[in-house]
Each structure stands twice: as structure tokens, then as C-alpha cells.
Design a protein around this motif. Sequence first.
Motif, PDB file in Angstrom:
ATOM      1  N   THR A 149       0.809 -99.874  -0.781  1.00 35.84           N
ATOM      2  CA  THR A 149       0.904 -99.630  -2.223  1.00 35.84           C
ATOM      3  C   THR A 149       2.231-100.147  -2.767  1.00 35.84           C
ATOM      4  OG1 THR A 149      -0.502 -97.684  -1.956  1.00 35.84           O
ATOM      5  CG2 THR A 149       0.692 -97.883  -4.024  1.00 35.84           C
ATOM      6  N   HIS A 150       3.318 -99.935  -2.028  1.00 39.98           N
ATOM      7  CA  HIS A 150       4.625-100.453  -2.464  1.00 39.98           C
ATOM      8  C   HIS A 150       4.603-101.978  -2.533  1.00 39.98           C
ATOM      9  CE1 HIS A 150       7.079 -96.900  -2.862  1.00 39.98           C
ATOM     10  NE2 HIS A 150       6.661 -96.442  -1.695  1.00 39.98           N
ATOM     11  N   ASN A 151       3.946-102.619  -1.578  1.00 30.64           N
ATOM     12  CA  ASN A 151       3.830-104.082  -1.614  1.00 30.64           C
ATOM     13  C   ASN A 151       3.050-104.538  -2.835  1.00 30.64           C
ATOM     14  OD1 ASN A 151       5.320-104.639   0.681  1.00 30.64           O
ATOM     15  ND2 ASN A 151       3.548-104.527   2.034  1.00 30.64           N
ATOM     16  N   ALA A 152       1.974-103.819  -3.151  1.00 31.22           N
ATOM     17  CA  ALA A 152       1.180-104.155  -4.333  1.00 31.22           C
ATOM     18  C   ALA A 152       2.022-104.012  -5.596  1.00 31.22           C
ATOM     19  CB  ALA A 152      -0.060-103.273  -4.409  1.00 31.22           C
ATOM     20  N   ILE A 153       2.804-102.937  -5.670  1.00 29.57           N
ATOM     21  CA  ILE A 153       3.663-102.716  -6.838  1.00 29.57           C
ATOM     22  C   ILE A 153       4.708-103.823  -6.936  1.00 29.57           C
ATOM     23  CG2 ILE A 153       5.438-101.203  -7.818  1.00 29.57           C
ATOM     24  CD1 ILE A 153       3.781 -98.822  -6.707  1.00 29.57           C
ATOM     25  N   ARG A 157      -0.719-106.578 -20.183  1.00 25.94           N
ATOM     26  CA  ARG A 157      -1.517-105.358 -20.275  1.00 25.94           C
ATOM     27  C   ARG A 157      -2.243-105.081 -18.950  1.00 25.94           C
ATOM     28  NH1 ARG A 157      -3.878-106.661 -24.817  1.00 25.94           N
ATOM     29  NH2 ARG A 157      -2.304-105.794 -26.168  1.00 25.94           N
ATOM     30  N   ASN A 158      -2.842-106.118 -18.366  1.00 25.09           N
ATOM     31  CA  ASN A 158      -3.567-105.960 -17.099  1.00 25.09           C
ATOM     32  C   ASN A 158      -2.645-105.552 -15.954  1.00 25.09           C
ATOM     33  OD1 ASN A 158      -5.989-106.674 -18.287  1.00 25.09           O
ATOM     34  ND2 ASN A 158      -5.796-108.831 -17.737  1.00 25.09           N
ATOM     35  N   VAL A 159      -1.484-106.179 -15.898  1.00 27.98           N
ATOM     36  CA  VAL A 159      -0.540-105.866 -14.820  1.00 27.98           C
ATOM     37  C   VAL A 159      -0.007-104.445 -14.979  1.00 27.98           C
ATOM     38  CG1 VAL A 159       1.639-106.508 -13.719  1.00 27.98           C
ATOM     39  CG2 VAL A 159       0.076-108.285 -14.503  1.00 27.98           C
ATOM     40  N   LEU A 160       0.299-104.047 -16.212  1.00 26.08           N
ATOM     41  CA  LEU A 160       0.762-102.674 -16.444  1.00 26.08           C
ATOM     42  C   LEU A 160      -0.280-101.653 -15.990  1.00 26.08           C
ATOM     43  CD1 LEU A 160       2.471-102.984 -19.938  1.00 26.08           C
ATOM     44  CD2 LEU A 160       3.594-102.515 -17.742  1.00 26.08           C
ATOM     45  N   GLU A 161      -1.537-101.945 -16.243  1.00 33.49           N
ATOM     46  CA  GLU A 161      -2.609-101.050 -15.815  1.00 33.49           C
ATOM     47  C   GLU A 161      -2.677-100.973 -14.289  1.00 33.49           C
ATOM     48  OE1 GLU A 161      -7.431-100.872 -16.150  1.00 33.49           O
ATOM     49  OE2 GLU A 161      -6.307-101.518 -17.917  1.00 33.49           O
ATOM     50  N   ARG A 162      -2.532-102.108 -13.621  1.00 28.67           N
ATOM     51  CA  ARG A 162      -2.545-102.124 -12.149  1.00 28.67           C
ATOM     52  C   ARG A 162      -1.375-101.320 -11.594  1.00 28.67           C
ATOM     53  NH1 ARG A 162      -3.440-107.959 -12.095  1.00 28.67           N
ATOM     54  NH2 ARG A 162      -1.393-108.134 -11.136  1.00 28.67           N
ATOM     55  N   ILE A 163      -0.205-101.482 -12.191  1.00 26.72           N
ATOM     56  CA  ILE A 163       0.972-100.749 -11.730  1.00 26.72           C
ATOM     57  C   ILE A 163       0.758 -99.246 -11.914  1.00 26.72           C
ATOM     58  CG2 ILE A 163       3.421-100.290 -12.202  1.00 26.72           C
ATOM     59  CD1 ILE A 163       3.682-103.316 -12.829  1.00 26.72           C
ATOM     60  N   GLU A 164       0.206 -98.860 -13.035  1.00 25.95           N
ATOM     61  CA  GLU A 164      -0.079 -97.439 -13.278  1.00 25.95           C
ATOM     62  C   GLU A 164      -1.056 -96.914 -12.230  1.00 25.95           C
ATOM     63  OE1 GLU A 164      -1.947 -94.528 -16.736  1.00 25.95           O
ATOM     64  OE2 GLU A 164      -1.313 -96.558 -17.253  1.00 25.95           O
ATOM     65  N   ASN A 165      -2.093 -97.698 -11.932  1.00 24.67           N
ATOM     66  CA  ASN A 165      -3.064 -97.283 -10.905  1.00 24.67           C
ATOM     67  C   ASN A 165      -2.409 -97.190  -9.529  1.00 24.67           C
ATOM     68  OD1 ASN A 165      -5.132 -97.157 -12.793  1.00 24.67           O
ATOM     69  ND2 ASN A 165      -5.831 -99.225 -12.384  1.00 24.67           N
ATOM     70  N   ASP A 166      -1.505 -98.120  -9.228  1.00 21.63           N
ATOM     71  CA  ASP A 166      -0.797 -98.081  -7.949  1.00 21.63           C
ATOM     72  C   ASP A 166       0.073 -96.836  -7.837  1.00 21.63           C
ATOM     73  OD1 ASP A 166      -1.917-100.469  -7.083  1.00 21.63           O
ATOM     74  OD2 ASP A 166      -0.212-101.690  -7.752  1.00 21.63           O
ATOM     75  N   HIS A 167       0.748 -96.477  -8.917  1.00 24.40           N
ATOM     76  CA  HIS A 167       1.580 -95.270  -8.904  1.00 24.40           C
ATOM     77  C   HIS A 167       0.717 -94.022  -8.710  1.00 24.40           C
ATOM     78  CE1 HIS A 167       5.646 -96.706  -9.605  1.00 24.40           C
ATOM     79  NE2 HIS A 167       5.138 -97.605 -10.417  1.00 24.40           N
TER      80      HIS A 167
END
Length: 101
Positions: free
Chosen positions: A10-14, A34-44
Motif C-alpha cells: 500500500t505504501h508503494n502504491a501511495i 481527481r482520479n489520483v486523489l481518489e486512489r490515494i484516499e482509497n489507499d489510505h
Amino acid sequence: NRYDKKRAETHNAIRNDMRELRDSVREKREGRIRNVLERIENDHTALQRVNDEELAELKNILTIEQQANYLIFQQEFEHEIRKIIAESRIKRTERPFKEKP
């Protein structure tokens, strides 16, 4: 180890998403941002889920005193790691540059 592996993934994905976010901001690509922010939120959220799962499992395995000692150790360990990293950064910036002949 299982939880460490999930956290590392998950840290690597972030980290990758943050790189993409920087590029997207630099390129002013709002839709991509917008898409990247959503992915980061999901990763967190996923990272928090892993931490919650680990804590729940530890509660089933460890005594209350062992749980307390584990949390104390984790906090002190993370603090020491941050301190070592900060000191390393300071030393790196204080190093004189070698002149090339």
C-alpha cells in the motif's frame, strides 16, 4: 509479516500515486488529479483497514499487558526511525561538496 507485506504494498502504491499526482499538478490535468486523489484516499483507507485487522488479531493473541507493551514499542520505534531519518538528512546537507579535479 503478512500485515507488513500488505502495508508495504500500500505504501508503494501511495508513493507511485504521489509521483503521478505531482506530474498531474505540474501538467494541470484536473481530471487526472481527481482520479489520483481518489486512489490515494482509497489507499489510505486500505492502510487503516490493515492496521485495524492487525490490532484485532493481536487482541486475540496477546494479553492486555503484551498489547500495551506492543503499542509502546511501536510508537517508540517509529519515533526513533523518524529521528534517524531526520539526523541523516541534516548530515547529508552539512557534508561539504567534493571538488572535482
